[in-house]
Design a protein around this motif. Structure first.
Motif, mmCIF file in Angstrom:
data_model
loop_
_atom_site.group_PDB
_atom_site.id
_atom_site.type_symbol
_atom_site.label_atom_id
_atom_site.label_comp_id
_atom_site.label_asym_id
_atom_site.label_seq_id
_atom_site.Cartn_x
_atom_site.Cartn_y
_atom_site.Cartn_z
ATOM 1 N N GLU A 1 27.339 4.855 -1.361
ATOM 2 C CA GLU A 1 28.489 5.644 -0.670
ATOM 3 C C GLU A 1 29.629 4.873 -0.640
ATOM 4 O O GLU A 1 31.599 5.041 -0.979
ATOM 5 C CB GLU A 1 29.068 5.773 1.172
ATOM 6 N N TYR A 2 29.699 3.412 -1.191
ATOM 7 C CA TYR A 2 30.988 2.559 -2.327
ATOM 8 C C TYR A 2 31.285 3.119 -2.713
ATOM 9 O O TYR A 2 31.091 3.941 -3.962
ATOM 10 C CB TYR A 2 30.595 1.192 -2.129
ATOM 11 N N GLY A 3 32.501 2.519 -3.168
ATOM 12 C CA GLY A 3 33.339 3.236 -5.132
ATOM 13 C C GLY A 3 34.281 1.601 -4.776
ATOM 14 O O GLY A 3 34.358 0.980 -4.165
ATOM 15 N N VAL B 1 22.662 -2.171 -6.132
ATOM 16 C CA VAL B 1 23.442 -2.787 -7.021
ATOM 17 C C VAL B 1 24.700 -2.888 -8.074
ATOM 18 O O VAL B 1 23.963 -2.146 -9.058
ATOM 19 C CB VAL B 1 22.176 -4.175 -7.994
ATOM 20 N N CYS B 2 25.539 -3.399 -7.808
ATOM 21 C CA CYS B 2 26.397 -3.142 -9.213
ATOM 22 C C CYS B 2 26.627 -4.394 -10.046
ATOM 23 O O CYS B 2 26.525 -5.225 -10.303
ATOM 24 C CB CYS B 2 27.896 -3.512 -8.218
ATOM 25 N N ALA B 3 26.307 -3.779 -11.463
ATOM 26 C CA ALA B 3 26.626 -4.142 -11.836
ATOM 27 C C ALA B 3 27.535 -4.315 -13.116
ATOM 28 O O ALA B 3 27.490 -4.739 -14.430
ATOM 29 C CB ALA B 3 24.862 -3.851 -13.333
ATOM 30 N N ASN B 4 29.180 -4.047 -12.617
ATOM 31 C CA ASN B 4 30.433 -4.584 -13.270
ATOM 32 C C ASN B 4 30.862 -5.913 -12.635
ATOM 33 O O ASN B 4 31.210 -5.726 -11.687
ATOM 34 C CB ASN B 4 30.672 -3.185 -13.004
ATOM 35 N N GLU B 5 30.985 -6.466 -14.301
ATOM 36 C CA GLU B 5 31.588 -8.137 -13.563
ATOM 37 C C GLU B 5 32.859 -7.702 -13.176
ATOM 38 O O GLU B 5 33.185 -9.347 -12.413
ATOM 39 C CB GLU B 5 31.336 -8.724 -15.053
ATOM 40 N N TYR B 6 33.417 -6.285 -13.310
ATOM 41 C CA TYR B 6 35.149 -6.832 -12.812
ATOM 42 C C TYR B 6 35.294 -6.547 -11.404
ATOM 43 O O TYR B 6 35.966 -6.121 -11.070
ATOM 44 C CB TYR B 6 35.568 -5.663 -13.607
ATOM 45 N N SER B 7 34.005 -6.119 -10.599
ATOM 46 C CA SER B 7 33.885 -5.336 -9.431
ATOM 47 C C SER B 7 32.977 -6.032 -9.328
ATOM 48 O O SER B 7 32.854 -7.247 -8.731
ATOM 49 C CB SER B 7 33.704 -3.789 -9.590
ATOM 50 N N ALA B 8 31.784 -5.770 -8.014
ATOM 51 C CA ALA B 8 31.050 -6.097 -7.161
ATOM 52 C C ALA B 8 30.039 -6.427 -7.848
ATOM 53 O O ALA B 8 28.757 -6.051 -7.179
ATOM 54 C CB ALA B 8 30.124 -4.989 -6.270
ATOM 55 N N ASP B 9 30.093 -7.256 -8.724
ATOM 56 C CA ASP B 9 28.467 -7.933 -9.236
ATOM 57 C C ASP B 9 28.019 -8.512 -9.496
ATOM 58 O O ASP B 9 28.367 -8.811 -8.378
ATOM 59 C CB ASP B 9 29.700 -8.231 -11.010
ATOM 60 N N GLY C 1 37.404 0.971 -8.097
ATOM 61 C CA GLY C 1 38.716 1.574 -9.765
ATOM 62 C C GLY C 1 38.099 1.136 -10.706
ATOM 63 O O GLY C 1 38.806 0.990 -11.625
ATOM 64 N N ALA C 2 36.852 0.731 -10.700
ATOM 65 C CA ALA C 2 35.768 -0.120 -12.168
ATOM 66 C C ALA C 2 34.853 1.276 -12.221
ATOM 67 O O ALA C 2 33.682 1.001 -12.592
ATOM 68 C CB ALA C 2 35.788 -1.106 -12.148
ATOM 69 N N HIS C 3 35.055 2.185 -11.452
ATOM 70 C CA HIS C 3 33.562 3.361 -11.748
ATOM 71 C C HIS C 3 33.529 3.920 -13.547
ATOM 72 O O HIS C 3 34.843 3.847 -13.753
ATOM 73 C CB HIS C 3 34.015 4.940 -10.918
ATOM 74 N N SER C 4 32.313 3.608 -13.573
ATOM 75 C CA SER C 4 32.191 3.844 -14.469
ATOM 76 C C SER C 4 33.022 5.034 -15.489
ATOM 77 O O SER C 4 33.217 5.208 -16.988
ATOM 78 C CB SER C 4 30.556 4.500 -15.170
ATOM 79 N N SER D 1 32.134 7.440 -5.759
ATOM 80 C CA SER D 1 31.343 6.800 -4.988
ATOM 81 C C SER D 1 30.341 6.125 -6.050
ATOM 82 O O SER D 1 30.024 6.652 -6.845
ATOM 83 C CB SER D 1 30.248 7.613 -4.191
ATOM 84 N N CYS D 2 29.839 5.251 -5.786
ATOM 85 C CA CYS D 2 28.870 3.945 -6.464
ATOM 86 C C CYS D 2 27.353 5.732 -6.663
ATOM 87 O O CYS D 2 27.139 4.071 -7.708
ATOM 88 C CB CYS D 2 28.202 3.014 -6.128
ATOM 89 N N SER D 3 27.155 5.993 -6.168
ATOM 90 C CA SER D 3 26.313 6.666 -6.584
ATOM 91 C C SER D 3 26.241 7.730 -7.528
ATOM 92 O O SER D 3 24.933 7.737 -8.177
ATOM 93 C CB SER D 3 25.930 7.829 -4.869
ATOM 94 N N ALA D 4 27.621 7.653 -8.086
ATOM 95 C CA ALA D 4 27.175 8.549 -9.807
ATOM 96 C C ALA D 4 28.033 7.060 -10.591
ATOM 97 O O ALA D 4 28.873 7.916 -10.729
ATOM 98 C CB ALA D 4 28.499 9.620 -9.477
ATOM 99 N N CYS D 5 28.127 6.360 -10.260
ATOM 100 C CA CYS D 5 28.846 5.082 -11.351
ATOM 101 C C CYS D 5 27.738 4.516 -12.758
ATOM 102 O O CYS D 5 26.462 4.565 -12.234
ATOM 103 C CB CYS D 5 29.406 3.921 -10.489
ATOM 104 N N GLY D 6 27.966 4.069 -13.734
ATOM 105 C CA GLY D 6 26.980 3.762 -14.543
ATOM 106 C C GLY D 6 26.324 2.573 -14.087
ATOM 107 O O GLY D 6 25.474 2.273 -14.807
ATOM 108 N N PHE D 7 27.452 1.931 -13.522
ATOM 109 C CA PHE D 7 26.962 0.394 -12.845
ATOM 110 C C PHE D 7 26.258 0.610 -12.012
ATOM 111 O O PHE D 7 25.976 -0.610 -11.559
ATOM 112 C CB PHE D 7 28.766 -0.735 -13.037
ATOM 113 N N TYR D 8 25.773 0.961 -11.406
ATOM 114 C CA TYR D 8 24.899 1.512 -9.810
ATOM 115 C C TYR D 8 23.681 1.238 -10.276
ATOM 116 O O TYR D 8 22.669 2.011 -11.172
ATOM 117 C CB TYR D 8 26.079 2.651 -9.372
ATOM 118 N N LEU D 9 22.691 0.253 -9.963
ATOM 119 C CA LEU D 9 20.966 0.016 -10.618
ATOM 120 C C LEU D 9 20.796 0.144 -8.662
ATOM 121 O O LEU D 9 20.648 -0.556 -8.280
ATOM 122 C CB LEU D 9 20.893 -1.088 -10.450
#
Ligand code: SF4
Length: 242
Positions: free
Chosen positions: A207-209, A192-200, A211-214, A172-180
């Motif tokens: 609770e979202y997530g 906010v997602c900061a991954n340009e290859y995902s929900a940037d 396949g590009a989780h950090s 999940s996003c809550s444990a992702c390094g791209f999650y602000l």
């Protein structure tokens, strides 16, 4: 004075009504009805053959003061009859606009009583004097209702836990390094997602997530036998027949 005679005068004033329509620039067709409005007035209806006004009727309202007085014309109007072609009910622009309609350069102001916003109570007095330093200065803030609505929309939307992407994700996003995480009351539920290859740049539910989780380790490059790289630095030795 006879009231019946007076009413009869009104009913019989078909020619007076027809002439009034003609004088008004109309072309009355068949006389279709007369409606006695009260003791002194009646409305005569004629078919109207006007382009764009299917089912409309000419109406001439005639009046009489007494049974020995002349019939006069009060007004001539064009009115819709049963099944007449009518313009759709007008809906104000503010009620027609939908999410996604806003285009570059458009201005969409919130009404003063917009339930999504509340006055900024700290934006006054001495506090206002240091607004610049604190980055405040907003005259209105999101109300609890506006915040709850937004949270529900985001939670139910494309970046909520019930989306196909989230359902297929292991992390999940809550444990992702791209999650602000957002600031304020929604800090623990949205970021906010900061991954340009995902929900940037999109607000995502904690609770979202995807396949590009950090925490997902990159897979080693894979190839098929058909596309195995050819290493021309390796000599293959074949036995030859003597
Ligand atoms: S990369 Fe994926 S898991 Fe990470 S914050 Fe963005 S959407 Fe969430």
């Amino acid at each position: 004075m006879s009231l019946t005679a007076q009413i009869d005068l009104l009913r019989d004033a078909v020619d007076v009504a027809r002439e009034a329509v003609v004088d008004d620039g109309g072309v009355p067709g068949d006389h279709v009805a007369v409606v006695v409005e009260d003791d002194n007035s009646a409305a005569h209806y004629f078919t109207a053959d006007l382009p764009g006004y299917r089912g409309w009727r000419w109406c001439a309202v005639v009046a009489v003061a007494a049974d020995d007085e002349p019939v006069t014309v009060s007004e001539v109007v064009l009115l819709p009859g049963d099944g007449a072609l009518l313009a759709p009910v007008f809906v104000p622009w503010s009620e027609r606009i939908a999410a996604g309609d806003l285009q570059p350069g458009d201005q969409l102001g919130a009404e003063p009583d917009d339930a999504r916003l509340v006055p900024n109570q700290i934006d006054n007095g001495d506090v206002a004097a240091v607004d610049g330093e604190l980055g405040l200065g907003r005259r209105r803030l999101l109300s609890p209702e506006g915040r709850a609505d937004a949270a529900q929309r985001w939670y139910d939307g494309d970046y909520g836990p019930s989306s196909a992407m989230a359902q297929a994700a292991k992390h999940s996003c809550s444990a992702c390094g791209f999650y602000l995480p957002l600031a304020g009351a929604l800090r623990f539920t949205f970021g906010v997602c900061a991954n340009e290859y995902s929900a940037d740049g999109h607000v995502v539910s904690a609770e979202y997530g995807c396949g590009a989780h950090s925490d997902i380790a990159p897979k080693p490059p894979v190839s098929t036998p058909q596309f195995d790289p050819f290493d021309d630095g390796v000599l293959e030795v074949f036995a030859t027949a003597e």
